[in-house]
Design a protein around this motif. Structure first.
Motif: not given
Length: 465
Positions: A82, A88, A181-182, A178-179, A86, A264, A112, A267, A186
């Motif tokens: 994930a 990319e 996600f962090p 998707i940006n 997340g 999470l 991350v 993904i 996360a």
């Protein structure tokens, strides 16, 4: 979403205990070449076997997703995968000296942050998206699970969970890009219900479980005697419910943190499809078993689409090579530059684009009044596309010539006329040996094969001619 593939700039290591195995492990993310994908390597085992992050390698779904290949097993891969999706990141080798990635705090945030610290590196290859072509659905009536993947030129995920618990209630979580996600997903931690703890221990799971790496939801009244037993089970001097619904007064990072963690997990599990997705994912009451079953269904559709072998051309995307770069590599000049763009290139495959227009000189003498793009020009266009692939194998392509050696099994399926856009795809049939390349080529117009052939060519340094 990134259009180009990415890896990381340098190796980075995280260390900790595995959630279910309870074994300490060091996990090192290493840069990998374009089209490598996600691979785990058990460096603690003889031969240091590789395990591809592939849904077909899933062997166990007991409270996590476990994959196995080449005699090596990797437990609980979803939080690691994930983090990569997340951020990319497309290509990375993940080395482990134990059976399971560290659980850290029960989320993906430590991975991350470590990956962000070393930074990402863009690679000279386009991302090989799988774009959901039509609705793909999964349903498990017994568990009341429903999942859908719908066409969308982006990646969006929405999750709904309902555990019929007065503590959690019904929760939703989603990301529209998707940006997010962090920062939004996360850090959301894994969780379980209090009544599940003893069962999990009896199943020889959560050996590395701790109140520091998981949220324990207390969904019923608990006696002091039970709390004392739990303290022994968790190897703690004392446990208590200081805040209604959560063991040991753990503060939730979000009101819907459990739903966000399920997002999470989803993904991470869908990363096992093997390609970045474009689509809208909707999931009601997902879990690892459902996620993997859904991923297998998506992969089957993807494989069926791949059998058709039709490249997708989006003229709005930046090409891998434009005409200026092409003419730096190929020696051809007007009127014999017969390829306009390279839109995909890796070690074994190339895809090029040719726009056919009425302004081209050959239509003056080739079937006047009935313009048809000549077959020999189609072959030459394909050869120039394949020439880019062959020249990509040397560090200084400007110093080499490529020469045709042979054409076999050439077939013309449909005529090509001005206004058509031809997509040429060439791939190596075997590794290049002694400067000899053998390739298969196909030409497509509007998704249909118009020409195909096998070709062979030689590559020679200009100073040897």
């Amino acid at each position: 979403m990134n259009e180009k593939q990415h890896t990381i700039k340098a190796p980075v290591t995280v260390s900790g205990i595995g959630l279910h195995t309870g074994v300490m492990a060091n996990m090192t993310f290493l840069p990998a070449p374009a089209n490598h994908g996600y691979k785990f390597q058990r460096i603690d085992l003889p031969g240091q076997p590789i395990v591809d992050a592939d849904v077909d390698n899933v062997v166990d779904l007991s409270r996590g997703t476990t994959i196995e290949q080449n005699g090596a097993r990797v437990n609980t891969v979803e939080h690691t995968l994930a983090a990569l999706v997340g951020l990319e990141i497309d290509n990375v080798l993940i080395q482990l000296d134990g059976p399971e990635p560290p659980i850290m705090d029960g989320s993906s945030i430590a991975f991350v942050e470590s990956l962000q610290e070393v930074g990402l590196e863009e690679q000279n290859a386009l991302r090989n998206f799988f774009e959901i072509p039509e609705g793909i659905f999964y349903k498990n009536g017994e568990r009341e699970v429903e999942m859908a993947a719908l066409p969308l030129n982006d990646y969006r995920v929405t999750v709904m969970v309902d555990y019929q618990s007065p503590v959690l209630g019904s929760q939703h979580a989603s990301i529209t890009n998707i940006n997010q996600f962090p920062t939004e997903i996360a850090s959301c931690r894994t969780f379980c219900f209090l009544h599940e703890l003893e069962t999990l221990y009896k199943q020889n799971l959560i050996k590395g479980g701790d109140l520091n790496n998981a949220i324990v939801v207390v969904d019923r009244v608990v006696s002091e005697e039970e709390l004392s037993e739990l303290a022994t089970l968790l190897r703690k001097p004392k446990v208590e419910v200081k805040k209604e619904g959560i063991l040991n007064n753990v503060d939730l990072r979000y009101k819907n943190e459990p739903a966000r963690h399920k997002l999470l997990d989803l993904i991470g599990d869908l990363a096992l499809i093997g390609r970045p997705l474009k689509g809208q994912i909707l999931a009601a009451r997902p879990g690892h078993a459902a996620n993997v079953a859904f991923a297998k269904k998506i992969k089957k559709v993807m494989q069926e689409a791949a059998i058709q072998n039709v490249p997708v051309y989006d003229p709005t995307k930046e090409p891998v090579m434009d005409i200026n770069r092409i003419t730096q590599i190929l020696p051809h000049r007007f009127p014999f530059v017969l390829i306009d763009k390279i839109i995909y290139l890796d070690e074994s495959t190339v895809i090029g684009v040719k726009n056919v227009t009425m302004n081209e000189h050959q239509f003056e003498g080739h079937f006047p009044g009935n313009p048809v793009y000549p077959g020999v020009y189609q072959i030459e266009s394909m050869a120039q596309t394949g020439g880019i692939l062959v020249l990509n194998t040397v560090p200084d392509p400007e110093n080499y010539w490529t020469y045709f050696l042979g054409i076999d099994k050439c077939r013309f399926r449909k005529k090509v006329i001005p206004g058509d856009t031809i997509i040429f795809k060439c791939w190596l049939l075997a590794p290049i040996k002694r400067g000899i390349a053998k390739m298969q080529g196909q030409a497509f117009v509007n998704g249909k094969v118009v020409m195909e052939a096998e070709m062979s060519a030689s590559i020679i340094r200009k100073d040897n001619v």
